[in-house]
Write a protein that holds these residues in place. Structure first.
Motif, mmCIF file in Angstrom:
data_model
loop_
_atom_site.group_PDB
_atom_site.id
_atom_site.type_symbol
_atom_site.label_atom_id
_atom_site.label_comp_id
_atom_site.label_asym_id
_atom_site.label_seq_id
_atom_site.Cartn_x
_atom_site.Cartn_y
_atom_site.Cartn_z
ATOM 1 N N MET A 1 -1.300 -3.381 -1.491
ATOM 2 C CA MET A 1 -1.911 -2.053 -1.374
ATOM 3 C C MET A 1 -1.432 -1.187 -2.556
ATOM 4 O O MET A 1 -0.349 -1.392 -3.093
ATOM 5 N N ARG A 2 -2.221 -0.181 -2.900
ATOM 6 C CA ARG A 2 -1.876 0.641 -4.058
ATOM 7 C C ARG A 2 -1.296 1.981 -3.608
ATOM 8 O O ARG A 2 -1.876 2.679 -2.767
ATOM 9 N N HIS A 25 3.612 -4.255 -3.336
ATOM 10 C CA HIS A 25 2.612 -3.209 -3.533
ATOM 11 C C HIS A 25 2.463 -2.874 -5.018
ATOM 12 O O HIS A 25 3.416 -2.991 -5.796
ATOM 13 N N ASN A 44 -8.099 5.588 -7.040
ATOM 14 C CA ASN A 44 -8.072 5.375 -5.591
ATOM 15 C C ASN A 44 -6.722 4.809 -5.163
ATOM 16 O O ASN A 44 -6.251 3.829 -5.747
ATOM 17 N N ASP A 46 -4.181 3.848 -1.568
ATOM 18 C CA ASP A 46 -4.094 3.697 -0.121
ATOM 19 C C ASP A 46 -3.106 4.696 0.463
ATOM 20 O O ASP A 46 -3.266 5.164 1.588
ATOM 21 N N ALA A 73 -6.911 9.307 1.384
ATOM 22 C CA ALA A 73 -5.710 8.474 1.286
ATOM 23 C C ALA A 73 -4.618 9.030 2.196
ATOM 24 O O ALA A 73 -4.506 10.238 2.395
ATOM 25 N N LEU A 116 0.254 2.630 6.092
ATOM 26 C CA LEU A 116 -0.673 1.658 5.517
ATOM 27 C C LEU A 116 -1.435 0.925 6.617
ATOM 28 O O LEU A 116 -2.625 0.630 6.469
ATOM 29 N N GLN A 119 -3.963 3.343 7.894
ATOM 30 C CA GLN A 119 -5.022 3.524 6.905
ATOM 31 C C GLN A 119 -6.040 2.380 6.972
ATOM 32 O O GLN A 119 -7.228 2.571 6.727
ATOM 33 N N ALA A 120 -5.550 1.202 7.312
ATOM 34 C CA ALA A 120 -6.430 0.039 7.422
ATOM 35 C C ALA A 120 -7.078 -0.065 8.800
ATOM 36 O O ALA A 120 -7.839 -0.997 9.066
ATOM 37 N N ILE A 160 -5.651 -7.741 1.176
ATOM 38 C CA ILE A 160 -6.825 -6.871 1.069
ATOM 39 C C ILE A 160 -7.993 -7.457 1.856
ATOM 40 O O ILE A 160 -8.671 -6.761 2.620
ATOM 41 N N SER A 177 -6.618 -2.129 -6.113
ATOM 42 C CA SER A 177 -5.567 -2.310 -5.109
ATOM 43 C C SER A 177 -4.437 -3.189 -5.613
ATOM 44 O O SER A 177 -3.293 -3.056 -5.179
#
Length: 225
Positions: A1-2, A25, A44, A46, A73, A116, A119-120, A160, A177
């Motif tokens: 993830m970013r 990450h 972008n 996360d 985000a 995270l 977020q997902a 991802i 990402s």
């Protein structure tokens, strides 16, 4: 993830970014609010980890500007400003969590994992697809009792795809990402990672399919459906 880490304390920023990169990450680091605001508008992420006492632009102003642009985000405020009214203000402006300095590293890591995961759209620390499971805490994949031996970059790609199983993820989203500013990853490299993942996943009933001209998605092999 970013992840974007915004912290003006260079030593702390170096330490936290090393921890985050050590768990796989892609991490970008900026040290002032104006840079954070510009980067968030252009890229972008996360998760944004945001200090409040920043030069050039206050962290709360960065957050306000971010949410005004409808940027969704996740945001973890990381600051020494721990008065209740400060926490309430940050949360009201759209922060998802608030951690006061000094803090315990294990708590920091746990809060990052929770954000995270949220977020997902996940509610568990373990995600299952077919007979393969993904442990978000250790960032490892397993089939039954056997942990799969997957190199770090491929773990990032599979993560991802796993979190969006069955949905097409564009090549651009994958590249963003997987890479930070100082990384360089080509389309050919992603294709190589995909090819290797197919070989690793096939014995466990999964594959990575190509949506021609768009991206990739995780799917079950017919005999595993």
């Amino acid at each position: 993830m970013r992840i974007l880490l915004t912290e003006d304390n260079i030593a702390l920023a170096d330490g936290l970014s090393a921890i985050l990169r050590g768990t796989g990450h892609a991490v970008d680091v900026v040290h002032d609010g104006a840079s954070a605001n510009a980067v968030i508008a252009a890229e972008n992420f996360d998760l944004v980890i945001l200090d409040l006492n920043l030069p050039e632009m206050d962290g709360l102003d960065v957050l306000r500007s971010m949410r005004a642009r409808q940027n969704q985000a996740a945001v973890l405020i990381l600051t020494a400003r721990g008065a209740p009214e400060e926490r309430v203000r940050g949360l009201d402006l759209g922060a998802d969590d608030y951690l006061i300095k000094p803090f315990d590293i294990t708590e920091f890591e746990a809060r990052v994992r929770v954000l995270l995961r949220r977020q997902a759209g996940l509610h568990s620390a373990t995600v299952m697809y077919g007979c393969v499971s993904f442990d978000l805490k250790s960032r490892t994949f397993s089939a039954g009792n056997m942990q799969l031996d997957i190199p770090a970059r491929e773990v990032g790609l599979l993560e991802i795809l796993f979190m969006r199983a069955g949905k097409v993820v564009s090549k651009e989203a994958i590249t963003q990402s997987l890479t930070a500013f100082d990384d360089d990853i080509s389309t050919n490299a992603i294709e190589q990672y995909v090819s290797r993942l197919r070989k690793r996943l096939a014995p466990h009933g999964l594959t990575v399919k190509t949506a021609r001209g768009i991206g990739y998605y995780l799917d079950k092999l017919p005999e595993a459906s």
